[in-house]
Design an enzyme around this catalytic site. Structure first.
Site, PDB file in Angstrom:
ATOM      1  N   ARG A   7       0.842  -1.194   0.000  1.00  0.00           N
ATOM      2  CA  ARG A   7       0.000   0.000   0.000  1.00  0.00           C
ATOM      3  C   ARG A   7       0.872   1.236   0.000  1.00  0.00           C
ATOM      4  O   ARG A   7       1.998   1.224   0.482  1.00  0.00           O
ATOM      5  CB  ARG A   7      -0.870   0.031   1.266  1.00  0.00           C
ATOM      6  CG  ARG A   7      -1.956  -1.019   1.330  1.00  0.00           C
ATOM      7  CD  ARG A   7      -3.123  -0.739   0.399  1.00  0.00           C
ATOM      8  NE  ARG A   7      -3.570   0.630   0.414  1.00  0.00           N
ATOM      9  CZ  ARG A   7      -4.516   1.109   1.211  1.00  0.00           C
ATOM     10  NH1 ARG A   7      -5.126   0.348   2.067  1.00  0.00           N
ATOM     11  NH2 ARG A   7      -4.857   2.382   1.130  1.00  0.00           N
ATOM     12  N   ARG A  63       3.361   4.387 -16.225  1.00  0.00           N
ATOM     13  CA  ARG A  63       3.724   4.043 -17.610  1.00  0.00           C
ATOM     14  C   ARG A  63       5.038   4.727 -17.988  1.00  0.00           C
ATOM     15  O   ARG A  63       5.916   4.122 -18.604  1.00  0.00           O
ATOM     16  CB  ARG A  63       2.629   4.464 -18.582  1.00  0.00           C
ATOM     17  CG  ARG A  63       1.374   3.675 -18.459  1.00  0.00           C
ATOM     18  CD  ARG A  63       1.426   2.383 -19.249  1.00  0.00           C
ATOM     19  NE  ARG A  63       0.185   1.664 -19.030  1.00  0.00           N
ATOM     20  CZ  ARG A  63       0.088   0.483 -18.454  1.00  0.00           C
ATOM     21  NH1 ARG A  63       1.176  -0.142 -18.043  1.00  0.00           N
ATOM     22  NH2 ARG A  63      -1.067  -0.103 -18.289  1.00  0.00           N
ATOM     23  N   CYS A  74      -7.132   2.788 -12.594  1.00  0.00           N
ATOM     24  CA  CYS A  74      -7.395   3.993 -11.812  1.00  0.00           C
ATOM     25  C   CYS A  74      -8.874   4.024 -11.440  1.00  0.00           C
ATOM     26  O   CYS A  74      -9.734   3.646 -12.239  1.00  0.00           O
ATOM     27  CB  CYS A  74      -7.067   5.248 -12.608  1.00  0.00           C
ATOM     28  SG  CYS A  74      -5.326   5.423 -13.017  1.00  0.00           S
ATOM     29  N   GLU A  77     -11.861   7.175  -5.111  1.00  0.00           N
ATOM     30  CA  GLU A  77     -12.223   6.790  -3.748  1.00  0.00           C
ATOM     31  C   GLU A  77     -13.637   7.287  -3.443  1.00  0.00           C
ATOM     32  O   GLU A  77     -14.098   8.253  -4.050  1.00  0.00           O
ATOM     33  CB  GLU A  77     -11.268   7.451  -2.735  1.00  0.00           C
ATOM     34  CG  GLU A  77      -9.873   6.914  -2.734  1.00  0.00           C
ATOM     35  CD  GLU A  77      -9.723   5.634  -1.933  1.00  0.00           C
ATOM     36  OE1 GLU A  77     -10.530   5.363  -1.026  1.00  0.00           O
ATOM     37  OE2 GLU A  77      -8.776   4.896  -2.232  1.00  0.00           O
ATOM     38  N   ARG A  89      -3.700   7.172  -3.918  1.00  0.00           N
ATOM     39  CA  ARG A  89      -3.349   5.923  -3.240  1.00  0.00           C
ATOM     40  C   ARG A  89      -2.977   4.874  -4.280  1.00  0.00           C
ATOM     41  O   ARG A  89      -3.406   4.943  -5.420  1.00  0.00           O
ATOM     42  CB  ARG A  89      -4.534   5.408  -2.426  1.00  0.00           C
ATOM     43  CG  ARG A  89      -4.896   6.244  -1.220  1.00  0.00           C
ATOM     44  CD  ARG A  89      -6.163   5.678  -0.544  1.00  0.00           C
ATOM     45  NE  ARG A  89      -6.466   6.335   0.708  1.00  0.00           N
ATOM     46  CZ  ARG A  89      -7.188   7.445   0.821  1.00  0.00           C
ATOM     47  NH1 ARG A  89      -7.671   8.045  -0.249  1.00  0.00           N
ATOM     48  NH2 ARG A  89      -7.427   7.972   2.012  1.00  0.00           N
ATOM     49  N   TYR A 107       3.924   5.913   2.725  1.00  0.00           N
ATOM     50  CA  TYR A 107       3.003   7.044   2.859  1.00  0.00           C
ATOM     51  C   TYR A 107       3.832   8.311   2.891  1.00  0.00           C
ATOM     52  O   TYR A 107       4.700   8.469   3.749  1.00  0.00           O
ATOM     53  CB  TYR A 107       2.148   6.891   4.125  1.00  0.00           C
ATOM     54  CG  TYR A 107       1.159   5.763   3.957  1.00  0.00           C
ATOM     55  CD1 TYR A 107      -0.149   6.023   3.567  1.00  0.00           C
ATOM     56  CD2 TYR A 107       1.545   4.443   4.132  1.00  0.00           C
ATOM     57  CE1 TYR A 107      -1.051   4.992   3.372  1.00  0.00           C
ATOM     58  CE2 TYR A 107       0.646   3.403   3.930  1.00  0.00           C
ATOM     59  CZ  TYR A 107      -0.641   3.684   3.553  1.00  0.00           C
ATOM     60  OH  TYR A 107      -1.534   2.663   3.339  1.00  0.00           O
ATOM     61  N   ARG A 115      -1.993   6.504   7.800  1.00  0.00           N
ATOM     62  CA  ARG A 115      -1.629   5.223   8.394  1.00  0.00           C
ATOM     63  C   ARG A 115      -0.372   5.366   9.237  1.00  0.00           C
ATOM     64  O   ARG A 115       0.670   4.832   8.899  1.00  0.00           O
ATOM     65  CB  ARG A 115      -1.409   4.172   7.300  1.00  0.00           C
ATOM     66  CG  ARG A 115      -2.652   3.740   6.555  1.00  0.00           C
ATOM     67  CD  ARG A 115      -3.721   3.091   7.439  1.00  0.00           C
ATOM     68  NE  ARG A 115      -3.262   1.960   8.197  1.00  0.00           N
ATOM     69  CZ  ARG A 115      -3.382   0.680   7.824  1.00  0.00           C
ATOM     70  NH1 ARG A 115      -3.949   0.396   6.674  1.00  0.00           N
ATOM     71  NH2 ARG A 115      -2.931  -0.282   8.580  1.00  0.00           N
TER      72      ARG A 115
END
Length: 120
Positions: A7, A63, A74, A77, A89, A107, A115
């Site tokens: 993540r 890419r 893609c 959220e 994210r 992050y 997080r």
């Protein structure tokens, strides 16, 4: 080799194409470096953006980094009231010999607040 998920997230200042590409490039590069990965190790990557980011697809940055044979997706959220704005994210599915506990999640910028338990 095991399949693992990595993540990561980053935050930008404005809905600007160049900022999206720059921040995504930084995020993907950090995920790859911290986990000692090459594009051959990456199975797929899912990118999401908060609803306030529409200027560019984050996958374009991947890419440009050489992810030509890696499936990229893609999505937006869900717009949760009070959520951190302008966030990109990713969740990368990788093949690695690392145990799950050794996978380094990344992050960056303001997204470290998302997080604190796993941000490195």
């Amino acid at each position: 080799m095991a399949v693992r998920a990595v993540r990561g997230a980053t935050q930008i200042d404005a809905d600007d194409r160049d900022q999206i590409l720059e921040a995504t490039t930084e995020l993907v590069s950090e995920v790859m470096a911290r986990n000692e990965l090459s594009t051959d190790d990456v199975i797929s990557v899912i990118f999401t953006v908060t609803p306030d980011l529409t200027a560019e697809f984050p996958a374009l940055a991947a890419r440009k980094l050489g992810f030509h044979e890696v499936p990229l997706l893609c999505a937006t959220e869900i717009g949760v009231p009070g959520a951190l704005p302008r966030v990109i994210r990713l969740m990368a599915h990788i093949e690695t010999g690392r145990p799950r506990s050794a996978v380094q999640h990344v992050y960056l910028r303001g997204a470290t607040a998302l997080r604190l338990d796993i941000a490195q």
